[in-house]
Design a protein around this motif. Structure first.
Motif, PDB file in Angstrom:
ATOM      1  N   HIS A  69      -4.512  -7.452  -4.433  1.00  0.00           N
ATOM      2  CA  HIS A  69      -3.759  -6.672  -5.573  1.00  0.00           C
ATOM      3  C   HIS A  69      -2.575  -5.956  -4.993  1.00  0.00           C
ATOM      4  N   THR A  70      -1.398  -5.610  -5.716  1.00  0.00           N
ATOM      5  CA  THR A  70      -0.253  -5.212  -5.278  1.00  0.00           C
ATOM      6  C   THR A  70       0.061  -4.188  -6.125  1.00  0.00           C
ATOM      7  N   PRO A  71      -0.644  -3.087  -6.326  1.00  0.00           N
ATOM      8  CA  PRO A  71      -0.245  -2.294  -7.554  1.00  0.00           C
ATOM      9  C   PRO A  71       0.806  -1.338  -7.298  1.00  0.00           C
ATOM     10  N   GLN A  72       1.599  -1.182  -8.223  1.00  0.00           N
ATOM     11  CA  GLN A  72       2.688  -0.313  -8.227  1.00  0.00           C
ATOM     12  C   GLN A  72       2.420   1.041  -8.401  1.00  0.00           C
ATOM     13  N   VAL A  73       2.958   2.019  -7.578  1.00  0.00           N
ATOM     14  CA  VAL A  73       2.672   3.541  -7.491  1.00  0.00           C
ATOM     15  C   VAL A  73       3.813   4.236  -8.413  1.00  0.00           C
ATOM     16  N   ALA A  74       3.228   4.835  -9.624  1.00  0.00           N
ATOM     17  CA  ALA A  74       4.319   5.204 -10.363  1.00  0.00           C
ATOM     18  C   ALA A  74       4.624   6.751 -10.000  1.00  0.00           C
ATOM     19  N   GLY A  75       5.695   7.195 -10.031  1.00  0.00           N
ATOM     20  CA  GLY A  75       6.228   8.723  -9.616  1.00  0.00           C
ATOM     21  C   GLY A  75       6.920   8.446  -8.468  1.00  0.00           C
ATOM     22  N   LYS A  76       7.082   7.465  -7.705  1.00  0.00           N
ATOM     23  CA  LYS A  76       7.855   7.289  -6.409  1.00  0.00           C
ATOM     24  C   LYS A  76       9.240   6.982  -6.605  1.00  0.00           C
ATOM     25  N   GLU A 129       4.879  -9.285   1.908  1.00  0.00           N
ATOM     26  CA  GLU A 129       4.502  -7.653   2.227  1.00  0.00           C
ATOM     27  C   GLU A 129       5.773  -6.875   2.092  1.00  0.00           C
ATOM     28  N   THR A 130       7.069  -7.335   2.664  1.00  0.00           N
ATOM     29  CA  THR A 130       8.088  -6.239   2.978  1.00  0.00           C
ATOM     30  C   THR A 130       8.592  -6.110   1.576  1.00  0.00           C
ATOM     31  N   VAL A 131       8.578  -7.314   0.586  1.00  0.00           N
ATOM     32  CA  VAL A 131       8.995  -7.194  -0.905  1.00  0.00           C
ATOM     33  C   VAL A 131       8.582  -6.080  -1.487  1.00  0.00           C
ATOM     34  N   TYR A 132       6.963  -6.235  -1.389  1.00  0.00           N
ATOM     35  CA  TYR A 132       5.907  -5.449  -2.021  1.00  0.00           C
ATOM     36  C   TYR A 132       6.257  -3.674  -1.400  1.00  0.00           C
ATOM     37  N   ARG A 133       6.552  -3.677  -0.248  1.00  0.00           N
ATOM     38  CA  ARG A 133       6.724  -2.323   0.450  1.00  0.00           C
ATOM     39  C   ARG A 133       8.038  -1.735  -0.221  1.00  0.00           C
ATOM     40  N   ALA A 134       9.205  -2.582  -0.624  1.00  0.00           N
ATOM     41  CA  ALA A 134      10.373  -2.079  -0.971  1.00  0.00           C
ATOM     42  C   ALA A 134       9.757  -1.680  -2.581  1.00  0.00           C
ATOM     43  N   LEU A 135       9.185  -2.451  -3.188  1.00  0.00           N
ATOM     44  CA  LEU A 135       8.905  -2.241  -4.702  1.00  0.00           C
ATOM     45  C   LEU A 135       7.989  -0.758  -4.838  1.00  0.00           C
ATOM     46  N   GLU A 136       7.025  -0.656  -3.611  1.00  0.00           N
ATOM     47  CA  GLU A 136       6.318   0.573  -3.779  1.00  0.00           C
ATOM     48  C   GLU A 136       7.145   1.689  -3.498  1.00  0.00           C
ATOM     49  N   GLU A 138      11.951   0.214  -5.493  1.00  0.00           N
ATOM     50  CA  GLU A 138      12.801  -0.792  -5.879  1.00  0.00           C
ATOM     51  C   GLU A 138      12.146  -1.728  -6.880  1.00  0.00           C
ATOM     52  N   SER A 139      12.845  -2.412  -7.612  1.00  0.00           N
ATOM     53  CA  SER A 139      12.369  -3.513  -8.628  1.00  0.00           C
ATOM     54  C   SER A 139      12.760  -4.662  -8.378  1.00  0.00           C
ATOM     55  N   PHE A 140      12.180  -5.735  -8.877  1.00  0.00           N
ATOM     56  CA  PHE A 140      12.789  -7.118  -8.709  1.00  0.00           C
ATOM     57  C   PHE A 140      14.553  -7.101  -9.029  1.00  0.00           C
ATOM     58  N   MET A 187      10.645 -13.822  -4.922  1.00  0.00           N
ATOM     59  CA  MET A 187      10.971 -12.390  -5.468  1.00  0.00           C
ATOM     60  C   MET A 187      10.422 -12.130  -6.827  1.00  0.00           C
ATOM     61  N   ARG A 188      10.684 -12.801  -7.726  1.00  0.00           N
ATOM     62  CA  ARG A 188      10.077 -12.595  -9.180  1.00  0.00           C
ATOM     63  C   ARG A 188       8.516 -12.736  -9.240  1.00  0.00           C
ATOM     64  N   THR A 189       8.033 -13.802  -8.480  1.00  0.00           N
ATOM     65  CA  THR A 189       6.494 -13.864  -8.477  1.00  0.00           C
ATOM     66  C   THR A 189       5.968 -12.728  -7.664  1.00  0.00           C
ATOM     67  N   TRP A 190       6.647 -12.194  -6.609  1.00  0.00           N
ATOM     68  CA  TRP A 190       5.754 -11.111  -5.853  1.00  0.00           C
ATOM     69  C   TRP A 190       5.819  -9.755  -6.898  1.00  0.00           C
ATOM     70  N   ALA A 191       7.102  -9.790  -7.351  1.00  0.00           N
ATOM     71  CA  ALA A 191       7.164  -8.551  -8.126  1.00  0.00           C
ATOM     72  C   ALA A 191       6.350  -8.519  -9.299  1.00  0.00           C
ATOM     73  N   ASN A 192       6.326  -9.874 -10.142  1.00  0.00           N
ATOM     74  CA  ASN A 192       5.291  -9.816 -11.318  1.00  0.00           C
ATOM     75  C   ASN A 192       3.733  -9.440 -11.012  1.00  0.00           C
ATOM     76  N   LYS A 193       3.305  -9.959  -9.814  1.00  0.00           N
ATOM     77  CA  LYS A 193       2.122  -9.777  -9.315  1.00  0.00           C
ATOM     78  C   LYS A 193       1.824  -8.331  -9.419  1.00  0.00           C
ATOM     79  N   ARG A 194       2.806  -7.341  -8.983  1.00  0.00           N
ATOM     80  CA  ARG A 194       2.647  -6.329  -8.737  1.00  0.00           C
ATOM     81  C   ARG A 194       2.617  -5.420 -10.075  1.00  0.00           C
TER      82      ARG A 194
END
Lengths: 83, 708
Positions: A74-81, B441-448, B451-453, B476-483
């Motif tokens: 999974h690639t969970p989003q972390v809220a509040g960051k 992984e890098t897109v996920y890192r940015a989303l974390e 950032e958003s799609f 990018m949209r697929t990666w973001a949606n998964k998240r």
């Protein structure tokens, strides 16, 4: 005093009970929550299920939960960051 | 912000001072007219440090060398300095070695300089004794910025080393090289943290990473000089900058600096002060861990920059001339017995390899040697003046290709863009045009990182010289949606309302959040709540240990929860181990009962005797009741036995002890049941009776039958 006992007048302040620094996992659907609960390592970190999509996590175990979710793919989003 | 942090550190240090020392310092700094208690004295000292007119008077009373010292240290914007560097600076500024210690001690006693104490320190009694411990390891001092920033330095005769060069062609860096390399380092450490040995050095694997990595160590195309062990230099700067932080035995990458979003000058202003705190890297030998061999250089760098600052703006200074001037005055080089290698061209490495890429200086070639002078920004930074205006950047500076490679032209790159690209893609090559790779992984890192799609799409549209390829957008949209499927709230705030109607009313008033249940609203952070709408009926902090809000009745299984003190953890946890009996009693309690079935469910969910015991201790403050243990553990224990036994009951426990111990009677005893009772073998009863008779005990002929 309970929240109900305090009541709120219209337009006045609304009585609430505040729960601070709570760690939660919110899933898109109930099946995903079941999948998480079925994972032995994660089930141990889940204290309870607030609703079918909202799981309450043991305090201080965020990192462990995040890592385990990532191990599950999974690639969970972390809220509040912020960016 | 920085000033506040320094004053907080001053407060902590003053709190460690023994009372006589605190009174001595306060007498000079705050000059109280009465005998105030400790806390009041500390408060008054801090008030002086925040009161510019009073502080100016105190500073004006200092002798010239002390004011010169504070003023030159302030140029660095680094508040924490090695004590030894202050000695070196004073001596280089012309003070007699014999009086240097007294000047520094005087600054301590005046409350204008503070020792940096280890965290565990609770008492501090003497500046002199503390300074005498410098032989055991380097000591550091805090020069609070609110103090140093207000010093008016005395007139100093700085040398006139500069000359005008009519045909000079100034070379100035774009200031991005170090930011790019720090971004590369951040990405590498985020993927695999550095590991530290027990001695504090790096593991061999990480030493090899830092010494051999091409991106970190490659000489830039426009570099003026090679820098020894550049990877280690960057790693140390990154650690001082707070980009890498120690975590147990590791060094981990944390968030990229926010200042990078505020422009080039802001980003470089964060880096420059760290150059004066390097300890493992030096310009002569490069990386030498735990040796503190950069010691003489920190003060030397500052002197060099101050000499340059005192030259006319247009004039250039020859580096070898500058190095000679420093070496004649700095006590490290001025002493006898300095090895020739230590007199090598260290200043050229610092100025051209370190100060030039961060735009402190500009350089030019003249008569086969390098000449330098401060840049406009370097002069403004050291003088505490407003930085110059930068030309507007070219927004269209990158090309995102269908193969997920990004080409970035350096002319349009800004620290803010560099920071976002560092989060969203992996740096592959650095140069006038840099390349990056966009990956899941890098897109996920940015989303974390927030950032958003949509924000990433806008980034590539805004800075792209061409439209983003549709295939890349889809990926990018697929990666973001998964998240989007799972959201983790590390420190959410939950608002619990009495009814759904009241929750609706809160939403109507503009309170934002995610509705978890009819009566519970989840807000990502407490800062997002406007408390003017609410009246608190209770507050529970889940970062604190659980509250004891449960009692148990005499049956050991009926649990009564005090609803005014309970929390969500308890309310979701209890139904897993107990059955609900009554939702709310008249005295605001909720009743649960432990049953074989409920504890069976708990057992299946992994509850053990230890879990149960811990839960009882946390929530009730007592050990788990025997009945609760019975219900949880019964199926996990060996099956009980049912036996008919012959029990011999004596009148005195000493008699029972004797029968159990004496070798002649011991074989007849099967088990001790209590102080007076023993189980004996039924088939050997006649023989036991005979032995007892010899002892003078008379055992009955018949065994009594229990009633029923």
């Amino acid at each position: 005093m309970t929240i109900a006992a305090m009541g709120s007048g219209s337009g006045g302040r609304i009585p609430v009970k505040l729960h601070k620094r709570v760690c939660l996992v919110v899933t898109e659907d109930a099946v995903l929550a079941e999948e998480i609960l079925a994972r032995r390592k994660l089930a141990g970190e889940v204290v309870g299920r607030l609703t079918e999509r909202v799981l309450l996590i043991r305090p201080g175990r965020v990192e462990a939960v995040l890592q385990e979710l990532q191990k599950m793919g999974h690639t969970p989003q972390v809220a509040g960051k912020s960016a | 912000m920085n000033a506040e942090a320094d004053l907080d550190r001053v407060r902590s240090t003053l709190e460690c001072y023994d009372e006589p020392l605190l009174r001595e310092v306060a007498a000079r700094l705050a000059r109280p007219r009465n005998q105030w208690p400790r806390d009041e004295l500390i408060r008054k000292c801090l008030e002086v440090l925040e009161n510019p007119p009073v502080l100016d008077r105190r500073l004006a009373e200092l002798p010239d060398p002390a004011r010169s010292l504070l003023a030159i240290v302030f140029r660095s914007r680094q508040p924490e300095w090695p004590l030894a560097s202050l000695f070196e600076l004073l001596m280089a500024l012309g003070q007699e070695p014999a009086t240097v210690g007294a000047t520094i001690q005087d600054l301590f006693e005046a409350g204008l300089l503070y020792p940096v104490l280890p965290e565990q320190t609770t008492r501090f009694g003497s500046f002199g004794y503390w300074m005498s411990t410098a032989t055991e390891g380097p000591l550091y001092v805090l020069v609070p910025r609110p103090i140093a920033g207000r010093v008016r330095p005395p007139e100093t005769d700085w040398p006139e080393l500069g000359e005008r060069l009519a045909l000079a062609r100034p070379l100035q860096a774009d200031g991005l090289d170090w930011l790019l390399r720090l971004g590369v380092l951040w990405q590498q450490v985020r993927g695999m943290p550095f590991r530290r040995t027990q001695g504090g050095g790096l593991f061999k694997r990480d030493v090899e990473r830092l010494s051999q990595d091409g991106l970190l160590n490659a000489r830039a195309a426009d570099a003026l000089i090679a820098v020894p062990d550049q990877g280690f230099l960057l790693a140390e700067v990154a650690e001082r900058l707070g980009l890498l932080v120690p975590n147990d035995a590791e060094l981990r990458a944390v968030d990229l600096p926010e200042e990078w979003n505020e422009g080039l000058w802001s980003a470089l202003s964060g880096i420059v002060p760290q150059l004066f705190r390097l300890s493992d890297w030096g310009p002569v030998d490069g990386y030498r861990p735990l040796s503190n061999h950069n010691q003489p250089f920190a003060s030397a760098y500052l002197l060099v920059l101050e000499v340059l600052r005192n030259q006319p703006v247009e004039e250039w200074v020859a580096i070898d001339l500058l190095q000679d001037w420093i070496q004649e005055r700095h006590p490290f080089w001025a002493r006898s017995g300095v090895r020739p290698s230590q007199r090598g061209p260290w200043l050229e490495v610092f100025l051209l390899g370190v100060a030039w890429p961060v735009r402190l200086i500009e350089a030019t070639r003249h008569e086969e040697s390098w000449r330098v002078r401060l840049t406009e920004w370097g002069r403004a930074f050291l003088s505490g003046q407003e930085p110059p205006l930068l030309p507007p950047p070219f927004p269209k500076t990158l090309l995102l290709q269908p193969n997920l490679e990004i080409l970035v032209y350096r002319q349009g790159l800004t620290p803010a863009l560099l920071r976002r690209l560092t989060l969203a893609a992996t740096w592959k090559t650095l140069g006038a045009a840099c390349t990056l790779a966009l990956e899941a992984e890098t897109v996920y890192r940015a989303l974390e990182a927030g950032e958003s799609f949509e924000s990433l799409s806008r980034l590539f549209e805004q800075h792209g010289t061409r439209s983003t390829p549709p295939g890349v957008l889809d990926l990018m949209r697929t990666w973001a949606n998964k998240r989007e499927r799972i959201t983790l709230y590390p420190t959410a705030t939950l608002l619990e309302f009495a009814s759904a109607r009241e929750l609706d009313e809160a939403l109507a008033r503009g309170v934002t959040g995610f509705r978890a249940t009819d009566t519970v609203l989840v807000v990502a952070s407490e800062d997002q709540i406007d408390f003017k709408h609410f009246r608190l009926a209770g507050s529970r902090d889940y970062g604190l240990p659980p509250e004891r809000c449960v009692t148990v009745e005499a049956d050991g299984v009926t649990l009564s929860v005090d609803l005014s003190r309970s929390d969500l953890l308890l309310e979701t946890e209890l139904p897993r181990i107990a059955e609900l009996v009554e939702r709310q009693t008249s005295n605001n309690r909720r009743i649960y009962r432990l049953t074989p079935e409920s504890l069976g469910r708990a057992r299946e969910a992994g509850w053990s005797a230890i879990t149960l015991e811990n839960w009882f201790q946390q929530r009730l403050g007592i050990s788990a009741t025997p009945a609760a243990k019975l219900l949880l553990l019964a199926p996990m224990l060996d099956s009980p036995r049912l036996r008919r036994l012959v029990v011999l009951t004596v009148s005195d426990s000493a008699l029972a002890d004797g029968l159990e111990q004496w070798p002649i009677t011991r074989p007849y005893v099967v088990e001790r049941l209590g102080p007076l009772s023993l189980v004996v073998q039924q088939d050997r009863l006649p023989a036991l009776r005979e032995i007892a008779t010899r002892l003078g005990l008379r055992l009955p002929e018949a065994v009594e039958e229990l009633p029923g």
